[in-house]
Design an enzyme around this catalytic site. Structure first.
Site, PDB file in Angstrom:
ATOM      1  N   ALA A  45      -0.404 -23.493  74.002  1.00 12.39           N
ATOM      2  CA  ALA A  45      -1.101 -24.219  72.936  1.00 12.39           C
ATOM      3  C   ALA A  45      -0.866 -25.709  73.091  1.00 12.39           C
ATOM      4  CB  ALA A  45      -0.583 -23.768  71.571  1.00 12.39           C
TER       5      ALA A  45
ATOM      6  N   ASN B 259      -8.890 -25.390  71.690  1.00 10.28           N
ATOM      7  CA  ASN B 259      -7.855 -24.877  72.585  1.00 10.28           C
ATOM      8  C   ASN B 259      -7.046 -23.760  71.950  1.00 10.28           C
ATOM      9  OD1 ASN B 259      -6.538 -25.755  75.212  1.00 10.28           O
ATOM     10  ND2 ASN B 259      -7.648 -27.571  74.493  1.00 10.28           N
TER      11      ASN B 259
ATOM     12  N   TYR C 153      -2.776 -29.344  63.796  1.00 12.89           N
ATOM     13  CA  TYR C 153      -1.950 -28.459  64.621  1.00 12.89           C
ATOM     14  C   TYR C 153      -1.475 -27.249  63.795  1.00 12.89           C
ATOM     15  CZ  TYR C 153       2.256 -26.648  66.773  1.00 12.89           C
ATOM     16  OH  TYR C 153       3.206 -25.814  67.257  1.00 12.89           O
TER      17      TYR C 153
ATOM     18  N   ILE D  58      12.419 -45.227  65.357  1.00 12.55           N
ATOM     19  CA  ILE D  58      12.475 -44.180  64.332  1.00 12.55           C
ATOM     20  C   ILE D  58      11.218 -44.320  63.475  1.00 12.55           C
ATOM     21  CG2 ILE D  58      13.716 -43.354  62.291  1.00 12.55           C
ATOM     22  CD1 ILE D  58      16.308 -44.132  63.666  1.00 12.55           C
TER      23      ILE D  58
ATOM     24  N   ASP E 250       3.646 -36.308  59.504  1.00 10.61           N
ATOM     25  CA  ASP E 250       5.041 -35.837  59.473  1.00 10.61           C
ATOM     26  C   ASP E 250       5.489 -35.484  58.046  1.00 10.61           C
ATOM     27  OD1 ASP E 250       5.696 -36.010  62.151  1.00 10.61           O
ATOM     28  OD2 ASP E 250       6.550 -38.028  62.014  1.00 10.61           O
TER      29      ASP E 250
HETATM   30  N1  UFG Z   1      10.614 -39.078  65.776  1.00  9.97           N
HETATM   31  C1  UFG Z   1      10.969 -40.415  65.775  1.00  9.97           C
HETATM   32  N2  UFG Z   1      10.776 -41.138  66.919  1.00  9.97           N
HETATM   33  C2  UFG Z   1      10.257 -40.573  68.059  1.00  9.97           C
HETATM   34  C3  UFG Z   1       9.906 -39.210  68.050  1.00  9.97           C
HETATM   35  C4  UFG Z   1      10.106 -38.490  66.899  1.00  9.97           C
HETATM   36  O1  UFG Z   1      11.445 -40.942  64.770  1.00  9.97           O
HETATM   37  O2  UFG Z   1      10.098 -41.290  69.059  1.00  9.97           O
HETATM   38  C5  UFG Z   1      10.827 -38.282  64.563  1.00  9.97           C
HETATM   39  C6  UFG Z   1       9.540 -37.691  63.998  1.00  9.97           C
HETATM   40  O3  UFG Z   1       8.897 -38.606  63.139  1.00  9.97           O
HETATM   41  C7  UFG Z   1      10.071 -36.457  63.274  1.00  9.97           C
HETATM   42  C8  UFG Z   1      11.270 -36.030  64.123  1.00  9.97           C
HETATM   43  O4  UFG Z   1      11.628 -37.179  64.889  1.00  9.97           O
HETATM   44  O5  UFG Z   1      10.538 -36.812  62.027  1.00  9.97           O
HETATM   45  C9  UFG Z   1      10.950 -34.903  65.076  1.00  9.97           C
HETATM   46  O6  UFG Z   1       9.759 -35.222  65.771  1.00  9.97           O
HETATM   47  P1  UFG Z   1       9.245 -34.420  67.040  1.00  9.97           P
HETATM   48  O7  UFG Z   1       8.038 -35.113  67.549  1.00  9.97           O
HETATM   49  O8  UFG Z   1      10.373 -34.195  67.976  1.00  9.97           O
HETATM   50  O9  UFG Z   1       8.877 -32.988  66.455  1.00  9.97           O
HETATM   51  P2  UFG Z   1       7.913 -32.598  65.229  1.00  9.97           P
HETATM   52  O10 UFG Z   1       8.797 -32.315  64.051  1.00  9.97           O
HETATM   53  O11 UFG Z   1       6.813 -33.536  65.024  1.00  9.97           O
HETATM   54  O12 UFG Z   1       7.210 -31.280  65.767  1.00  9.97           O
HETATM   55  C10 UFG Z   1       7.900 -30.246  66.385  1.00  9.97           C
HETATM   56  C11 UFG Z   1       6.967 -29.545  67.341  1.00  9.97           C
HETATM   57  C12 UFG Z   1       5.901 -28.836  66.592  1.00  9.97           C
HETATM   58  C13 UFG Z   1       6.489 -27.983  65.510  1.00  9.97           C
HETATM   59  C14 UFG Z   1       7.395 -28.763  64.637  1.00  9.97           C
HETATM   60  C15 UFG Z   1       8.024 -27.856  63.615  1.00  9.97           C
HETATM   61  O13 UFG Z   1       6.350 -30.475  68.213  1.00  9.97           O
HETATM   62  O14 UFG Z   1       5.198 -28.044  67.495  1.00  9.97           O
HETATM   63  O15 UFG Z   1       8.387 -29.356  65.437  1.00  9.97           O
HETATM   64  O16 UFG Z   1       8.960 -28.544  62.848  1.00  9.97           O
HETATM   65  F1  UFG Z   1       5.511 -27.494  64.744  1.00  9.97           F
END
Ligand code: UFG
Length: 355
Positions: free
Chosen positions: A84, A101, A155, A227, A307
């Site tokens: 996915a 997709n 998503y 962040i 987020d």
């Molecule tokens: N974050 C930052 N800076 C960055 C990257 C991320 O501050 O450079 C923060 C994001 O805002 C978020 C946290 O770190 O608060 C985690 O972000 P990720 O991108 O690592 O992961 P996500 O929580 O967005 O998403 C992931 C998976 C999804 C899933 C989700 C479930 O990518 O497929 O977790 O919680 F659905």
């Protein structure tokens, strides 16, 4: 021993699932289109075109699925589907690409399975199906599976729509399906023979490692860690997530698929896979600094669209039904595993390391 097809088995979580299934002595085939997966990951797990354990097919091309399901005489006991698009931010910008997709691809896969008599399906769903937690339905802030599903990004909506599909197929033709709602997968296999390599990278922990090691994104920009927002409704203002070690997550797949193969005729089961413990972005940064013994420079940036404030699992159901519990999930373990993997990647100019 069961014959299992892992769709998306050359990707990050998929490759760890393949390894865990092989360790549990199952016969595993990988299906991938290599749009995001890595040929090298399949190869290091012993799945190649030559030995027939690697099937190159595309979920948007039904003919290729028909051929794949007949591999080695067909008769798969189960399909595990992890292929996915999964980036929340990207899904906000390109929703149709996500719907096509993720949903059309899964529809095609289910049609092919139905035609070839495969009746067990394990699906990689997500915590993003819940949307923002509603305190009337959480247990101490932790989200149980009974929490309303109101995703706030495309998503999450694609994954929820697929859960509906599965429920309907289960009723209509006796599909036994389980949806594992992953929280935030992190880390890599302790051997560091497989790991996470996204281009571009957007996930928190690998992004921090890339920034520490001077990695560039595919468009040539140097990774500099920001962040995304410190004005969320959390104690330190940064988002809270439940980080689950990918090897613990992979083990949950083995338990679920073995149960579903043994107990055919079940309908759709849904399980959270997380630890029940949340860490804010700042807590992850501090934890990694301690584990790695180095400072992690960062800038405070704006929020990233899509987020939610906080996503922490209530994992009681999977613990009760399977006796599963996280064994490798600490920021310390995750950081040390990913350090080994990052050093290998950096030494190979951010290409999949030759073994
Ligand atoms: N974050 C930052 N800076 C960055 C990257 C991320 O501050 O450079 C923060 C994001 O805002 C978020 C946290 O770190 O608060 C985690 O972000 P990720 O991108 O690592 O992961 P996500 O929580 O967005 O998403 C992931 C998976 C999804 C899933 C989700 C479930 O990518 O497929 O977790 O919680 F659905």
């Amino acid at each position: 021993m069961s014959k299992i097809l892992v769709v998306g088995g050359a990707g990050y979580i998929g490759s760890h699932v393949v390894k865990a299934l092989q360790e549990a002595k199952h016969e595993v085939f990988i299906l991938d289109n290599f749009c995001l997966g890595h040929r090298e990951a399949a190869a290091v797990l012993g799945c190649t075109l030559d030995n027939g354990k690697l099937l190159e097919a595309d979920l948007l091309k039904p003919d290729s699925l028909d051929t794949a399901l007949q591999a080695d005489g067909g008769g798969f006991d189960a399909v595990i589907h992890l292929a996915a698009l999964s980036q929340v931010g990207e899904s906000m910008q390109q929703p149709l690409m996500y719907y096509e997709n993720n949903i059309t691809g899964t529809l095609n896969l289910l049609k092919a399975m139905h035609q070839h008599g495969v009746k067990t399906f394990l699906f990689s769903s997500t915590a993003a199906t819940y949307g923002n937690p509603n305190s009337s339905f959480t247990n101490d802030g932790k989200i149980p599976e009974s929490h309303p599903t109101e995703p706030i990004n495309p998503y999450g909506r694609t994954k929820l729509a697929i859960e509906w599909l599965l429920k309907d197929c289960a009723k209509a033709w006796g599909l036994t399906a389980t949806a594992l709602r992953y929280f935030n997968a992190a880390g890599n296999d302790a051997t560091a023979i497989i790991g996470e390599l996204h281009r571009p990278e957007s996930h928190l922990i690998p992004y921090i490692m890339g920034a520490l090691y001077g990695r560039h994104q595919p468009d040539g920009t140097l990774m500099q860690f920001k962040i995304f927002g410190d004005d969320y409704a959390t104690p330190d203002g940064t988002c809270i997530r439940d980080y689950i070690h990918v090897s613990d997550l992979a083990r949950a797949h083995v338990l679920a698929v073995e149960r579903d193969i043994a107990e055919a005729g079940k309908q759709l089961s849904v399980y959270n896979v997380g630890t029940g413990r949340g860490f804010s972005v700042l807590e992850v940064v501090k934890g990694m600094e301690v584990a790695l013994g180095r400072e992690i420079p960062y800038e405070m940036g704006d929020r990233r669209a899509g987020d939610p404030d906080m996503l922490v699992a209530d994992p009681s159901r999977i613990m009760a039904d399977f006796g599963w519990k996280p064994e490798r999930t600490t920021i310390d373990y995750i950081s040390k595993d990913i350090l080994k993997w990052t050093e290998r990647l950096a030494a190979h100019s951010w290409n999949w390391p030759a073994n």
